[in-house]
Each structure stands twice: as structure tokens, then as C-alpha cells.
Design a protein around this motif. Structure first.
Motif, short mmCIF file in Angstrom:
data_model
loop_
_atom_site.label_atom_id
_atom_site.label_comp_id
_atom_site.label_asym_id
_atom_site.label_seq_id
_atom_site.Cartn_x
_atom_site.Cartn_y
_atom_site.Cartn_z
N GLY A 156 -10.42 -3.86 -6.65
CA GLY A 156 -8.99 -4.02 -6.35
C GLY A 156 -8.59 -3.20 -5.13
N ASN A 157 -9.14 -1.99 -5.02
CA ASN A 157 -8.89 -1.15 -3.85
C ASN A 157 -9.34 -1.84 -2.58
OD1 ASN A 157 -7.95 0.82 -5.54
ND2 ASN A 157 -9.57 2.30 -5.13
N ALA A 158 -10.54 -2.43 -2.63
CA ALA A 158 -11.07 -3.12 -1.45
C ALA A 158 -10.16 -4.29 -1.05
CB ALA A 158 -12.49 -3.62 -1.73
N ALA A 159 -9.67 -5.03 -2.05
CA ALA A 159 -8.79 -6.17 -1.77
C ALA A 159 -7.46 -5.71 -1.18
CB ALA A 159 -8.56 -6.98 -3.05
N GLY A 160 -6.85 -4.72 -1.84
CA GLY A 160 -5.57 -4.20 -1.34
C GLY A 160 -5.71 -3.56 0.02
N GLY A 161 -6.81 -2.80 0.21
CA GLY A 161 -7.05 -2.15 1.50
C GLY A 161 -7.28 -3.15 2.61
N LEU A 162 -7.93 -4.26 2.28
CA LEU A 162 -8.18 -5.31 3.27
C LEU A 162 -6.86 -5.90 3.78
CD1 LEU A 162 -10.44 -7.01 4.64
CD2 LEU A 162 -10.13 -8.67 2.79
N ILE A 163 -5.94 -6.18 2.86
CA ILE A 163 -4.64 -6.73 3.24
C ILE A 163 -3.84 -5.70 4.04
CG2 ILE A 163 -2.48 -7.70 2.38
CD1 ILE A 163 -4.99 -9.44 1.98
N ALA A 164 -3.87 -4.43 3.57
CA ALA A 164 -3.14 -3.38 4.28
C ALA A 164 -3.68 -3.20 5.70
CB ALA A 164 -3.25 -2.06 3.51
N GLY A 165 -5.00 -3.28 5.85
CA GLY A 165 -5.61 -3.16 7.17
C GLY A 165 -5.25 -4.32 8.07
N LEU A 166 -5.31 -5.54 7.53
CA LEU A 166 -4.97 -6.73 8.31
C LEU A 166 -3.51 -6.71 8.78
CD1 LEU A 166 -6.82 -9.50 6.27
CD2 LEU A 166 -7.26 -8.91 8.66
N LEU A 167 -2.63 -6.21 7.92
CA LEU A 167 -1.20 -6.19 8.23
C LEU A 167 -0.79 -4.89 8.94
CD1 LEU A 167 0.23 -7.74 4.93
CD2 LEU A 167 -0.21 -8.87 7.11
N LYS A 168 -1.77 -4.01 9.19
CA LYS A 168 -1.53 -2.74 9.89
C LYS A 168 -0.45 -1.89 9.22
CE LYS A 168 -3.04 -4.51 14.38
NZ LYS A 168 -4.38 -3.90 14.24
N VAL A 169 -0.57 -1.76 7.90
CA VAL A 169 0.36 -0.94 7.13
C VAL A 169 0.18 0.53 7.48
CG1 VAL A 169 0.94 -0.15 4.79
CG2 VAL A 169 0.51 -2.58 5.23
N ALA A 170 1.27 1.27 7.64
CA ALA A 170 1.21 2.69 7.97
C ALA A 170 2.17 3.48 7.09
CB ALA A 170 1.55 2.92 9.44
N CYS A 171 1.79 4.72 6.80
CA CYS A 171 2.63 5.64 6.03
C CYS A 171 3.37 6.54 7.01
CB CYS A 171 1.76 6.46 5.08
SG CYS A 171 2.68 7.55 3.99
N TYR A 172 4.69 6.64 6.90
CA TYR A 172 5.51 7.35 7.89
C TYR A 172 5.95 8.73 7.44
CZ TYR A 172 5.56 3.31 10.91
OH TYR A 172 5.17 2.31 11.77
N ALA A 173 5.55 9.17 6.26
CA ALA A 173 5.86 10.53 5.80
C ALA A 173 4.86 10.90 4.72
CB ALA A 173 7.28 10.61 5.24
N PHE A 174 4.53 12.19 4.63
CA PHE A 174 3.60 12.60 3.57
C PHE A 174 4.26 12.39 2.22
CE2 PHE A 174 1.92 15.73 0.58
CZ PHE A 174 0.60 15.32 0.56
N PRO A 175 3.65 11.59 1.35
CA PRO A 175 4.30 11.22 0.09
C PRO A 175 4.28 12.30 -0.97
CG PRO A 175 2.14 10.22 0.21
CD PRO A 175 2.35 10.91 1.53
N GLY A 176 3.38 13.30 -0.84
CA GLY A 176 3.27 14.30 -1.89
C GLY A 176 2.76 13.66 -3.16
N SER A 177 3.64 13.05 -3.91
CA SER A 177 3.23 12.29 -5.09
C SER A 177 2.81 10.90 -4.65
CB SER A 177 4.40 12.20 -6.08
OG SER A 177 4.11 11.27 -7.09
N GLY A 178 1.61 10.48 -5.09
CA GLY A 178 1.10 9.18 -4.69
C GLY A 178 1.44 8.08 -5.65
N GLY A 179 2.51 8.25 -6.44
CA GLY A 179 2.91 7.23 -7.39
C GLY A 179 3.93 6.27 -6.81
N ILE A 180 4.71 5.65 -7.70
CA ILE A 180 5.64 4.61 -7.31
C ILE A 180 6.67 5.11 -6.30
CG2 ILE A 180 7.24 5.09 -9.22
CD1 ILE A 180 6.32 1.60 -7.83
#
Length: 461
Positions: free
Chosen positions: A396-420
Motif C-alpha cells: 500500500g505504501n508503494a502504491a500511495g507513494g507512486l501516486i504522490a510521486g507522480l503528482l509531485k505532492v509536497a509537505c509544506y510544514a513539519f507535521p510533528g504528528s504524522g496522523g490525520i
């Protein structure tokens, strides 16, 4: 009246060989951490079968007992039950132990040092990261223009925890290695002193005691100060050992600074800077070379990295990414996607399992992963323990990561908590947030479906 963790305290202390077998005892976000004199006295099976224990592992020479988010309460009761001083420094007898230095021991020791230094700063990182989220969302909504002083102050606050990282690490790494925290902070302060940074910006040449100083901007760095404080801990103990008690109060700090400052500016800080730079450049090279595949591969491997503590080695990368780019398109998106999939896997187990204890544990782990972003209970208590959910989560990680990579998803702030709640850190230009939600949804659907279809062997230990 019996306390909540009284039975656990009794079992743990008996199973590790008693109080006298402890060199030091501390805890992190989810684990009790023991450094023991004789690991041969440990009865690991008894500990693993104890109520409220989600799993155990050895990390280098450290015994880690996974409890979950309530670890602080368990830690306090164990200390009280065993009459153990809380947060004590490493036993002096450890200095006399000479273990064979290998590439593996050096690498694991480095990871342990980085992890132990960074873990106490997680609340600060969460606070600073969420402050960034607040002013970014408020700005995008038109509520808080960049020209207002409120925006500027929140911006400074959100940047401060990254910019002054060496100072904060000076304190926490000193605590980790048993050095003086004030001296550790002072050394970190020198690395980010405004005039020193100006000298680095201007390309000035400096020296100390005739030795050439490597002048660069050490703000946002991680490894330079950790290496330096490790050296400080050894220097302080050596000076203290040979210094008369009557003058120790001023000779130890003064002597330590006179010895360590040149070592820091000439040796440890430059070495740490290059290590961090090469790690960051290596990660960026992977991302730029294989792009979306890199995100997919990293995301798939993240559960294994987290279980071994290797994910802490990525801190130099994401701090550099935020400092130079203002966002992270690689590690943090992969980490958060991985956390979501641990939730999906444990949720599936809680629905599919027949054993009430497994169902309850899995559901608790699922809530901890998705709400708190803490996945160690899920990994050690369920997915790693039963194997198939771990494999499903990695796919599932590989699938989600593939889509995130293709769509060039980026995180704009350190989330601290990696939950919802980390979802808001993807609020950025264009459809970044929507793209993240798409990637996360695909990853969770794949993970949940595979886990539910293949199930678990409830007889596995």
C-alpha cells in the motif's frame, strides 16, 4: 490500592535481572529504553507476554519495550516501584567498557545518538510545525495577509525551531550523552551566532588558536552539534576525573570549552556538516534521478526504517529541504502515507480477527496511528508480529507513494504528528492537498483490502 502498571513494573524489573542490572533507564514516545549491564539476564519471552506490552526489540545494546502512548505513565510507575531515579545519566562504569568498534556498531551508535537527541524535541517540532500550518492556511484563506505583523511573528516562530536547532540539540544531546546541558547549548549557540553566520555568508576566513576554522552556516544542521556534544561528554568526564573538587566548579566548564570549541570548529562541526550535506544531497539525487519511483520505494521501505530507527537519519535532509526549498517533496510525504497505511492495516485486522484481545489491540493501535501518528504500537504489536499486514502495508505504501510521486505532492510544514492532523501540512500551491488525499486514499484502500483478504494466523506469536 494497586496502581495501573504495578504488575507490569514487577514483571519488567524481574525479567531484566533486577534494578542492579540497569545502567540507565529512560523512555521515548512509545518505548521504555533500558541499557543493561548483562543482557544475558533478560527473559524476553516473559516481557513480551506481559499485559500492556506490545512488543520488544534490541537496538544496539538497548532493550526497548513498546508500550504505546501511555509509556510515560508506565515509566513513572516502574521508577517508583523499583525506587529508580528518573532520567538519570548513563552509569560511569560504562566508560570502562571497551567494545570492539565495527562499521555496524558505529552506524547503529550514530543512529541511536541522533534518535536520542531528537526525540525530546518532538513536542517543539510539533508546535512549530503546526504554527506554520495555521499561518499558511489563514493566508491562503485571505484571513491573514503577509503584510500584517501577526503573520510576521507567527512566521518567525514557525521558523525559529528549525533555525536554532543546534541550540536545542545542544541541550538534548548533552542529556543523551551525560554532558552539561548549558555548555551544550552554548556550543550550539556559537554555531548560529549572527556574526558567525555573517562571516560564513561573506566568505570570511577565521582561525582559532592558529587553527583554520571551517566557516559555514550551521543553522538548521543536526549532526555537527551532536558529534560535538559527544566529544564534550568525554572531555568533561576526563577533566572532572583529574580536577580537585575545590576548583571543579569553574575548571570543568572552562576547560571543556577551551578544548571543545577548537575541536568543534575545526573537526566535528565540519565533519557533521558534510555528513548531513551528503545525506541531503543523496536523497535529493534519488528524488531527481528516479522521481516518483523514489517516493514509492522510500515509502515501501519506511516501516523497516522506522523499526530500526534509520528514519532519524533523514532529519538532516528535511531540515535542509525546508531551509532551502520551503517544502519537502520526498521524505515527509512518504512517512505520513506510511503512517496512514499502518492505520489501514491494523483497522483491517481489528475487523477480521476473531480473538477479542487481538481485535482490541489492533483497534487501539489503529487509533494511535491515525490520531497520534505514532505507529510503533501498530508495527510491533500487529503488523510485524503477524507479517502479512506488514507486507500489505508496504505494498500500500508503494502504491500511495507512486501516486504522490507522480503528482509531485509536497509537505509544506513539519507535521510533528504524522496522523490525520498532518493532512493540513499539505495545504500549499495548486491542488497539492487534493493530490495528497488521493495518494493517501489509494494507499489505504490497497493496504486494507490486502490485509483483510489475506488475514492473519491468530496462533502466531
Amino acid at each position: 490500592m494497586a496502581k495501573k502498571y504495578e504488575e507490569l513494573s514487577k514483571v519488567v524489573l524481574q525479567s531484566i535481572g533486577g534494578k542492579d542490572n540497569i545502567n540507565y533507564f529512560q523512555h521515548c514516545t512509545t518505548r521504555l529504553r533500558f541499557n543493561l549491564k548483562d543482557r544475558g539476564l533478560v527473559d524476553l519471552d516473559t516481557i513480551e507476554n506481559a499485559d500492556k506490552v506490545l512488543g520488544t526489540q534490541w537496538s544496539n545494546e538497548e532493550l526497548q519495550i513498546i508500550i504505546g502512548p501511555a509509556v510515560a505513565e508506565a515509566y513513572a510507575e516502574i521508577c517508583e516501584y523499583g525506587n529508580i531515579e528518573t532520567e538519570t545519566a548513563i552509569d560511569e562504569n560504562l566508560d570502562g567498557e571497551h567494545k570492539k568498534l565495527t562499521v555496524k556498531s558505529f552506524f547503529t551508535g550514530m543512529m541511536d545518538g541522533i534518535s536520542g537527541s531528537i526525540t525530546p524535541l518532538i513536542p517543539m517540532m510539533i508546535g512549530g510545525g503546526m504554527i506554520k500550518v495555521i499561518y499558511l492556511i489563514a493566508n491562503l484563506a485571505g484571513i491573514l495577509p503577509e503584510t500584517t505583523s501577526t503573520y510576521q511573528i507567527l512566521f518567525w516562530l514557525g521558523d525559529a525551531f528549525i533555525y536554532f536547532f543546534p541550540i536545542f540539540l545542544g541541550a538534548t544531546s548533552a542529556r543523551k550523552f551525560g554532558a552539561n546541558q548549558g555548555i551544550g547549548m552554548l556550543l550550539g549557540g556559537l554555531l548560529v551566532y549572527p556574526s558567525f553566520i555573517t562571516a560564513a555568508t561573506d566568505g570570511a576566513s577565521l582561525s582559532i588558536f592558529g587553527l583554520p576554522v571551517y566557516v559555514v552556516n550551521y543553522s538548521t544542521t543536526v549532526i555537527p552539534i551532536i558529534l560535538t556534544v559527544y566529544v564534550l561528554s568525554k572531555v568533561e568526564k576526563t577533566i572532572s576525573k583529574y580536577c580537585p573538587d575545590i576548583i571543579k566548579s569553574f575548571v570543568v566548564p572552562l576547560g571543556s570549552l577551551l578544548v571543545v570549541v577548537p575541536i568543534m570548529l575545526v573537526v566535528t562541526a565540519p565533519i557533521g556538516y558534510y555528513i548531513g550535506t551528503y545525506i541531503a544531497n543523496g536523497v535529493i539525487w534519488i528524488y531527481e534521478t528516479i522521481g516518483f519511483l523514489g517516493v514509492s520505494i522510500l515509502c515501501a521501505l519506511l516501516p523497516l526504517m522506522i523499526m530500526t530507527g534509520m528514519h532519524t537519519m533523514m532529519t538532516p535532509y528535511w531540515t535542509s529541504a525546508f531551509a532551502s526549498l520551503g517544502y519537502d517533496p520526498f521524505f515527509l510525504p512518504a512517512m505520513i502515507l506510511s503512517n496512514f497505511n499502518q492505520f489501514a492495516a491494523t483497522l483491517a485486522v481489528s475487523l477480521k480477527a476473531k480473538n477479542p484481545k487481538i481485535k482490541s489491540t489492533a483497534l487501539s493501535c489503529a487509533v494511535t496511528a491515525i490520531v497520534g501518528g505514532v505507529t510503533e504500537p501498530a508495527m510491533f504489536g500487529i503488523t510485524l508480529k503477524y507479517k502479512k499486514p506488514l507486507y500489505a502495508a508496504m505494498i500500500g505504501n508503494a502504491a500511495g507513494g507512486l501516486i504522490a510521486g507522480l503528482l509531485k505532492v509536497a509537505c509544506y510544514a513539519f507535521p510533528g504528528s504524522g496522523g490525520i492532523f498532518a493532512t493540513v501540512t499539505f495545504a500549499g500551491p495548486g491542488n497539492n492537498l487534493i493530490f495528497f488525499i488521493i495518494a493517501a486514499s489509494i494507499g489505504m484502500i490497497v493496504t486494507f483490502a490486502l490485509t483483510y483478504i489475506f488475514g492473519i494466523d491468530e496462533k502466531e506469536v
